[in-house]
Design an enzyme around this catalytic site. Structure first.
Site, PDB file in Angstrom:
ATOM      1  N   GLU A 199       0.893  -1.170   0.000  1.00  0.00           N
ATOM      2  CA  GLU A 199       0.000   0.000   0.000  1.00  0.00           C
ATOM      3  C   GLU A 199       0.921   1.207   0.000  1.00  0.00           C
ATOM      4  O   GLU A 199       1.616   1.472   0.982  1.00  0.00           O
ATOM      5  CB  GLU A 199      -0.919  -0.050   1.228  1.00  0.00           C
ATOM      6  CG  GLU A 199      -2.111   0.874   1.120  1.00  0.00           C
ATOM      7  CD  GLU A 199      -1.830   2.249   1.680  1.00  0.00           C
ATOM      8  OE1 GLU A 199      -1.649   3.192   0.859  1.00  0.00           O
ATOM      9  OE2 GLU A 199      -1.761   2.396   2.900  1.00  0.00           O
TER      10      GLU A 199
ATOM     11  N   CYS B  66      -2.073   8.802   2.798  1.00  0.00           N
ATOM     12  CA  CYS B  66      -1.837   8.480   1.393  1.00  0.00           C
ATOM     13  C   CYS B  66      -3.098   8.568   0.555  1.00  0.00           C
ATOM     14  O   CYS B  66      -3.026   8.782  -0.659  1.00  0.00           O
ATOM     15  CB  CYS B  66      -1.225   7.086   1.275  1.00  0.00           C
ATOM     16  SG  CYS B  66      -2.152   5.815   2.151  1.00  0.00           S
TER      17      CYS B  66
END
Length: 499
Positions: free
Chosen positions: A271, A305
């Site tokens: 990720e 993010c």
């Protein structure tokens, strides 16, 4: 050699170093080291505590413990026991969440209000979700009998634990990131070596302490390391006894990890970064736009993010939207994370603050308009909520992840142009659209190349929803049943049926 036998280690005996300290967890023992490294309070810049600085010996011992626990205990095969242990872990985390809250505010700079959401309390529900899922998830699938050359054959598929997992997390949401890896890995029957980020080691180590002291999870099933150096990560990602690597962090580091793991053909899922776009359509409520965009980018000082860091707006409404968003951003309360009135805290370090400021100043030099913010604030590593207008969609600030409270406003000329701008990124983690017409928003979402997408502020970040990205935002998914399956292998069986 076990860590207790290593001359540089000692089992915890109550000794403490300056400030807060938390031990490693290796093979069921809480371990301190003579060698430590500092952790700083980002809201003040002052020393917060010290963490054990694990090296290659500790990493090797942790991997060996995880391998032994996987190969010689019933952890991988006893799903009922695993579910009960996850129940214990959930309760232990609830019982110790005030200690974790203090660590998150002191070491991570998370504001108190965010610890009641995605920094702490929401991630604990991931553990409960996987405990419940494990009790219903079909680990065996019957395919029925088939006749081959006059012989009946029964066929079925088993889902089995993938093995030893190396889990490496980032600094921004240490509890959430740890739970999104640890809980499904344990539910699947894997054993884990978990390493926290060097900027926030104490929070992650505290999780190991809770597991040791408050659960029946066997020795070696979970090992927790902190380290300031690269060698520990290298051991975790290249060791032949590690079967799976899961990493959250930057895209360049993720690429390095994938390359390192390739030699031993490990299963890797990641990720990584994002540069998500929030598309505003011409029928959107501009008050909603201003509030949503401002508070999203200021969440945890922009250190997320999946945050929407590009605001793609109708060209004819650009100036009005900029004025409204700037008004909201200029009034976002930021400061002492322990103050319940503060929404935004600091950046994690002076280095990160300087990186953010450099991007902002270069954007202004390149022609962007500074609408509000653009300055560092001391003491600590604070940066003003910053809005940049008239941003070129191909410019550095529109393409590179800042990881700070910086929102770039980009004008578009209709739906097709907005989609083009949103997809003009090497990343594909998230995105969103604001519109009065939900069906129009859904149609936009289906054209955006991202792993998650929000329509009119819809929240996709829950334990039962898969989270992950397209393109250079990563491979694989965390949370939901999809997250469990990342830690499972599929085995096909066939048995000849006696006549």
């Amino acid at each position: 050699m076990s860590p207790q036998d290593n001359g540089s280690t000692a089992v915890v005996d109550g000794a403490t170093s300056t400030g807060v300290t938390k031990p490693l967890l290796i093979d069921g023992e809480l371990v301190t080291l003579d060698k430590t490294f500092p952790s700083y309070n980002p809201a003040t810049g002052e020393l917060y505590g010290h963490a054990p600085d694990a090296g290659v010996d500790e990493a090797e011992a942790a991997v060996a413990a995880a391998r032994r626990a996987f190969d010689t205990t019933t952890w991988a095969t006893d799903a009922e026991f695993r579910a009960n242990c996850l129940d214990q872990l959930y309760q232990a985390l609830q019982d110790n969440k005030e200690e974790l809250r203090e660590l998150l505010m002191g070491e991570v700079g998370a504001t108190r209000v965010l610890t009641h959401g995605n920094q702490l309390e929401a991630p604990l529900e991931i553990v409960k979700y996987y405990a419940d899922l494990l009790r219903t998830y079909p680990l065996t699938e019957e395919l029925g009998e088939i006749e081959i050359r006059g012989q009946q054959h029964r066929r079925w598929i088993d889902k089995e634990a993938a093995g030893v997992v190396a889990a490496i997390t980032a600094y921004n949401y240490p509890v959430q990131l740890a739970m999104a890896k640890l809980a499904p890995a344990l539910a699947a029957g894997c054993t884990v070596v978990l390493k926290g980020a060097p900027d926030t080691p104490l929070v992650t180590n505290a999780l190991g302490e809770i597991i040791k002291e408050h659960t029946d999870i066997p020795a070696g099933v979970v090992n927790v390391l902190s380290s300031s150096g690269i060698p520990v990560g290298e051991v975790m990602t290249t060791h032949p006894e590690v079967d799976v690597v899961t990493f959250t962090g930057s895209t360049p580091v993720g690429a390095q990890i994938m390359a390192a793991a390739a030699a031993t053909m490990k299963k890797v899922f990641t990720e990584l970064g994002g540069k998500s776009a929030l598309i505003v359509l011409d029928d959107a409520d501009l008050d909603m736009v201003a509030q949503f965009a401002a508070f999203s980018i200021c969440s945890h000082a922009g250190q997320g993010c999946a945050l929407t860091t590009r605001l793609v707006v109708p060209r004819e409404k650009h100036d009005e939207i900029v004025a409204r968003v700037a008004g909201f951003m200029a009034n976002v309360p930021f400061g002492d994370p322990t103050n319940p009135k503060m929404y935004m805290g600091p950046l994690i370090s002076a280095k990160q603050r300087d990186k953010v400021d450099g991007l902002v100043q270069r954007a202004i030099e390149a022609g962007a308009t500074l609408a509000t913010g653009g300055k560092a604030v001391e003491p600590g590593y604070f940066y003003e909520p910053t809005l940049l207008a008239n941003v070129d969609p191909s410019s550095e600030i529109a393409q590179e992840e800042a990881f700070g409270p910086v929102l770039a406003v980009i004008p578009h000329d209709g739906d097709d142009d907005a989609v083009r701008i949103a997809n003009d990124s090497k990343y594909g983690l998230s995105g969103g659209v604001l519109t009065a017409d939900e069906q129009r928003g859904i149609a936009i979402g289906r054209r955006i190349r991202t792993g998650t997408f929000s329509i009119n502020g819809g929240n996709y970040f829950t334990p039962d929803m898969p989270f992950g990205g397209y393109k250079q935002s990563g491979i694989g998914r965390e949370m939901s049943a999809h997250g469990l399956e990342e830690f499972l292998e599929t085995k096909a069986y066939a048995a000849a049926v006696k006549a």
